[in-house]
Design a protein around this motif. Structure first.
Motif, PDB file in Angstrom:
ATOM      1  N   UNK A 141      18.189   1.393 -55.755  1.00  0.00           N
ATOM      2  CA  UNK A 141      19.099   0.336 -56.204  1.00  0.00           C
ATOM      3  C   UNK A 141      20.104   0.040 -55.099  1.00  0.00           C
ATOM      4  N   UNK A 142      20.148  -1.200 -54.706  1.00  0.00           N
ATOM      5  CA  UNK A 142      20.947  -1.579 -53.524  1.00  0.00           C
ATOM      6  C   UNK A 142      21.372  -3.040 -53.664  1.00  0.00           C
ATOM      7  N   UNK A 143      21.368  -3.579 -54.902  1.00  0.00           N
ATOM      8  CA  UNK A 143      21.726  -4.985 -55.097  1.00  0.00           C
ATOM      9  C   UNK A 143      20.667  -5.931 -54.566  1.00  0.00           C
ATOM     10  N   UNK A 144      19.398  -5.661 -54.860  1.00  0.00           N
ATOM     11  CA  UNK A 144      18.317  -6.527 -54.389  1.00  0.00           C
ATOM     12  C   UNK A 144      18.232  -7.792 -55.225  1.00  0.00           C
ATOM     13  N   UNK A 145      17.612  -8.817 -54.640  1.00  0.00           N
ATOM     14  CA  UNK A 145      17.433 -10.091 -55.347  1.00  0.00           C
ATOM     15  C   UNK A 145      16.194 -10.098 -56.244  1.00  0.00           C
ATOM     16  N   UNK A 146      15.088  -9.582 -55.722  1.00  0.00           N
ATOM     17  CA  UNK A 146      13.779  -9.633 -56.408  1.00  0.00           C
ATOM     18  C   UNK A 146      13.877  -9.006 -57.800  1.00  0.00           C
ATOM     19  N   UNK A 156      11.814  -7.809 -60.022  1.00  0.00           N
ATOM     20  CA  UNK A 156      10.896  -6.818 -60.593  1.00  0.00           C
ATOM     21  C   UNK A 156      11.368  -5.370 -60.421  1.00  0.00           C
ATOM     22  N   UNK A 157      12.477  -5.188 -59.692  1.00  0.00           N
ATOM     23  CA  UNK A 157      13.026  -3.835 -59.558  1.00  0.00           C
ATOM     24  C   UNK A 157      12.272  -2.939 -58.607  1.00  0.00           C
TER      25      UNK A 157
END
Lengths: 129, 129, 129
Positions: free
Chosen positions: B71-76, B78-79
């Motif tokens: 967890x790093x503040x991604x946009x995608x 689907x996790x």
């Protein structure tokens, strides 16, 4: 050998070159073989990854920028050491099998020219065997 | 082309596929050539590294998780952006020479299918030239 | 297959092997094809990047050491997990097209044997098709 011309419009950008490569594979008439994608630049590279959701590309580019931040006390005087490092991490070549005349990409895979020091006019070399 | 079926049992896992590849190289009868290992997935890759001590694999996987945390503040949405990033870092293909009918791996080298979003049923494509 | 002998003098070092590879390509007489550079070691790899300014190499090596620090609580008992991780990130093979009898490297590109656990006597394997 085929030379694809690629024009980038940002400093960091993943440009989908899959359809051009597919076209060259079909044109070659090779039924069973391999396709090499080679990037003849030192601040650009090649990645095969998801093409469906553009957010994946942005997440990959952000992540590379976290791993190689633009300013980090580098030695190289041109101010683009981060670009060279990204290119080294990502790699300059990928080899994709050709089966029954088609590139054997997975369902979700696209081939991306990875610009790390744009915008520039670039090239990707395609060799089909 | 040969398709190896690979079953992963964890989210992150390096699965040794060396003996299957060696078997295919011997079966091919090719004395001098190359063997391409290609991973047709966007959240898996291929690494050639030490096979003797399983701790090396765990250290590599841990290190990749430090470089691309889940967890790093991604946009995608689907996790599994971390999985895509790991695949991009590690790469989708490796080309290994064949000499005197055998894969020219170094003494300590094994070929690993790298799962970054398992457990899943996966494939590795093997092309021998 | 051609075996290049490489002697490293530091723990981390990028050694330019371009001229040896160019020589082998010319000697092979292959006009149109590919050249595979394969590293048969688990704590060394191959990078194609800038050869002109030696600072680029140092920046790449420093950056890899930031990504895989020597001591980080690794499991592997030999104390060189960082070397294995660097090799996994950088990769074991690169495939470069040959055109008109010459390696199709970009203007600024050199091929580097990447030592991550030297000094040692090493090998790079060259296969020309």
């Amino acid at each position: 050998m085929i030379t694809l011309k690629v024009k980038s419009s940002k400093r960091n950008e993943m440009i989908d070159i899959t359809s051009s490569i597919r076209g060259e594979v079909e044109r070659s008439g090779v039924a069973e073989g391999i396709c090499i994608v080679y990037i003849p630049h030192t601040t650009a590279g090649v990645i095969v990854n998801e093409g469906a959701d553009p957010d994946v590309r942005l997440d990959i580019l952000d992540s590379l920028t976290r791993l190689a931040p633009p300013s980090e006390g580098y030695r190289h005087g041109e101010g683009n050491s981060d670009s060279h490092i990204k290119a080294a991490l990502v790699g300059s070549s990928v080899t994709i099998p050709i089966e029954q005349g088609r590139l054997a990409l997975g369902t979700w895979q696209s081939v991306f020219f990875c610009e790390f020091d744009g915008p520039r006019s670039r090239r990707a070399l395609i060799r089909i065997l």
